[in-house]
Scaffold this motif. Sequence first.
Motif, mmCIF file in Angstrom:
data_model
loop_
_atom_site.group_PDB
_atom_site.id
_atom_site.type_symbol
_atom_site.label_atom_id
_atom_site.label_comp_id
_atom_site.label_asym_id
_atom_site.label_seq_id
_atom_site.Cartn_x
_atom_site.Cartn_y
_atom_site.Cartn_z
ATOM 1 N N GLU A 68 -24.405 -76.958 -36.413
ATOM 2 C CA GLU A 68 -24.621 -78.230 -37.115
ATOM 3 C C GLU A 68 -26.031 -78.728 -36.851
ATOM 4 O O GLU A 68 -26.683 -78.314 -35.901
ATOM 5 N N SER A 69 -26.469 -79.641 -37.723
ATOM 6 C CA SER A 69 -27.650 -80.451 -37.460
ATOM 7 C C SER A 69 -28.928 -79.632 -37.231
ATOM 8 O O SER A 69 -29.152 -78.610 -37.887
ATOM 9 N N ILE A 70 -29.741 -80.094 -36.276
ATOM 10 C CA ILE A 70 -31.079 -79.515 -36.089
ATOM 11 C C ILE A 70 -31.004 -78.084 -35.561
ATOM 12 O O ILE A 70 -31.790 -77.221 -35.933
ATOM 13 N N VAL A 71 -30.021 -77.796 -34.700
ATOM 14 C CA VAL A 71 -29.916 -76.432 -34.163
ATOM 15 C C VAL A 71 -29.578 -75.469 -35.302
ATOM 16 O O VAL A 71 -30.162 -74.379 -35.411
ATOM 17 N N LYS A 72 -28.699 -75.893 -36.170
ATOM 18 C CA LYS A 72 -28.353 -75.046 -37.320
ATOM 19 C C LYS A 72 -29.595 -74.799 -38.186
ATOM 20 O O LYS A 72 -29.872 -73.664 -38.576
ATOM 21 N N ARG A 73 -30.350 -75.867 -38.423
ATOM 22 C CA ARG A 73 -31.541 -75.729 -39.265
ATOM 23 C C ARG A 73 -32.555 -74.795 -38.612
ATOM 24 O O ARG A 73 -33.148 -73.942 -39.269
ATOM 25 N N LEU A 94 -35.178 -70.326 -34.202
ATOM 26 C CA LEU A 94 -34.357 -70.044 -33.015
ATOM 27 C C LEU A 94 -33.417 -68.877 -33.315
ATOM 28 O O LEU A 94 -32.631 -68.921 -34.260
ATOM 29 N N ASP A 95 -33.541 -67.831 -32.490
ATOM 30 C CA ASP A 95 -32.658 -66.668 -32.613
ATOM 31 C C ASP A 95 -31.645 -66.777 -31.466
ATOM 32 O O ASP A 95 -31.963 -66.497 -30.316
ATOM 33 N N LEU A 96 -30.445 -67.236 -31.786
ATOM 34 C CA LEU A 96 -29.446 -67.543 -30.759
ATOM 35 C C LEU A 96 -28.327 -66.503 -30.772
ATOM 36 O O LEU A 96 -27.752 -66.226 -31.829
ATOM 37 N N ARG A 97 -28.043 -65.927 -29.609
ATOM 38 C CA ARG A 97 -27.001 -64.893 -29.546
ATOM 39 C C ARG A 97 -26.052 -65.180 -28.380
ATOM 40 O O ARG A 97 -26.489 -65.346 -27.246
ATOM 41 N N ALA A 130 -24.904 -75.151 -21.094
ATOM 42 C CA ALA A 130 -25.770 -74.257 -21.883
ATOM 43 C C ALA A 130 -26.038 -74.875 -23.250
ATOM 44 O O ALA A 130 -27.173 -74.840 -23.745
ATOM 45 N N MET A 131 -25.019 -75.481 -23.850
ATOM 46 C CA MET A 131 -25.223 -76.099 -25.172
ATOM 47 C C MET A 131 -26.175 -77.285 -25.084
ATOM 48 O O MET A 131 -26.974 -77.516 -25.983
ATOM 49 N N VAL A 132 -26.064 -78.042 -23.993
ATOM 50 C CA VAL A 132 -26.980 -79.179 -23.794
ATOM 51 C C VAL A 132 -28.428 -78.660 -23.720
ATOM 52 O O VAL A 132 -29.333 -79.192 -24.373
ATOM 53 N N VAL A 133 -28.627 -77.606 -22.944
ATOM 54 C CA VAL A 133 -29.969 -77.038 -22.792
ATOM 55 C C VAL A 133 -30.473 -76.529 -24.147
ATOM 56 O O VAL A 133 -31.613 -76.811 -24.554
ATOM 57 N N ASP A 160 -29.627 -77.384 -27.189
ATOM 58 C CA ASP A 160 -29.915 -78.478 -28.126
ATOM 59 C C ASP A 160 -31.259 -79.131 -27.792
ATOM 60 O O ASP A 160 -32.106 -79.343 -28.665
ATOM 61 N N ALA A 161 -31.452 -79.428 -26.504
ATOM 62 C CA ALA A 161 -32.690 -80.122 -26.099
ATOM 63 C C ALA A 161 -33.917 -79.240 -26.329
ATOM 64 O O ALA A 161 -34.977 -79.742 -26.701
ATOM 65 N N VAL A 162 -33.764 -77.935 -26.121
ATOM 66 C CA VAL A 162 -34.902 -77.021 -26.296
ATOM 67 C C VAL A 162 -35.177 -76.791 -27.781
ATOM 68 O O VAL A 162 -36.328 -76.828 -28.229
ATOM 69 N N ALA A 163 -34.114 -76.588 -28.561
ATOM 70 C CA ALA A 163 -34.284 -76.241 -29.982
ATOM 71 C C ALA A 163 -35.078 -77.304 -30.726
ATOM 72 O O ALA A 163 -35.950 -76.992 -31.533
ATOM 73 N N ARG A 164 -34.821 -78.582 -30.418
ATOM 74 C CA ARG A 164 -35.504 -79.637 -31.184
ATOM 75 C C ARG A 164 -36.976 -79.781 -30.803
ATOM 76 O O ARG A 164 -37.723 -80.466 -31.484
ATOM 77 N N LEU A 165 -37.396 -79.078 -29.712
ATOM 78 C CA LEU A 165 -38.812 -79.092 -29.324
ATOM 79 C C LEU A 165 -39.594 -77.939 -29.961
ATOM 80 O O LEU A 165 -40.823 -77.905 -29.875
ATOM 81 N N LEU A 166 -38.883 -76.988 -30.563
ATOM 82 C CA LEU A 166 -39.587 -75.837 -31.134
ATOM 83 C C LEU A 166 -40.349 -76.288 -32.379
ATOM 84 O O LEU A 166 -39.811 -77.043 -33.196
#
Length: 236
Positions: free
Chosen positions: A19-24, A31-34, A145-148, A150-156
């Motif tokens: 959802e939201s910014i991480v999804k975008r 972000l390449d998330l596995r 891990a999800m908190v980390v 989310d916080a990191v993804a929006r800084l990319l």
Amino acid sequence: MRIDVLTLFPAMFAGPLDESIVKRARNAGILDLRIHNLRDWAHDRHRTVDDTPYGGGPGMVLKPGPIFEAVEALKAASGTRTKVVLTSPAGRTFTQDVARELAAEESVLLVCGSYEGFDERVREHLADDELSIGDFVLTNGALPAMVVIDAVARLLPGALGDDASSQDESFSHGLLEYPQYTRPVEFRGWRVPEILQSGNHSAIERWRRAQAMKRTAERRPDLWEKMKWAKPARKI
Ligand SMILES: C[S@@+](CC[C@H](N)C(=O)[O-])C[C@H]1O[C@@H](n2cnc3c(N)ncnc32)[C@H](O)[C@@H]1O
């Protein structure tokens, strides 16, 4: 940036990270998330990854074998230098500064604990860092891990519509954010401060900084203490 996650509960990650910014960020290739199941590196029929603690005591401890094998395989697969980060209540506290540090990495592998946590040899010989999201104990490392993430993804770069948003919010300059208002100008008799409607940008900037300082001093004396050196540099 690439983020790998090693967890016993991959299903927990569906939803929050879709959802939201991480999804975008994921859809845009920023972000390449596995997500990986630690049990895929177990060797027995029951896919066992834990055992009883030496010395006795309650609960189970994550065995080093599957974690070492998984981390080594995932580091090799990433094709770049990967920072291995354990989630743990005993880690250093995760803050906006740490989020910025991680956002500068090319590849991060988050290892989620479960049960009573990790065999100490994982800490000593495999992890590059250990992060806690606060002084409380959660059931497992999936939420941290999800908190980390989310916080990191929006800084990319490119993750937020306007990259300035992440440079001008709480903790970005060591202060909490100033009060924000939107329309209507009057709601139930409470008016938006006149200064914000003045169009005087330098006065607005001074007001916002003063408000951010006041709020930080009142609510977070610990942050305010660290900011003290900056006070003489600005006139409020
Ligand atoms: C039940 S906890 C283990 C707690 C451990 N016995 C202790 O006292 O420190 C299981 C796992 O959840 C994760 N966890 C729990 N609370 C956490 C927190 N505040 N920050 C980061 N990770 C946490 C860690 O990965 C931990 O290994």
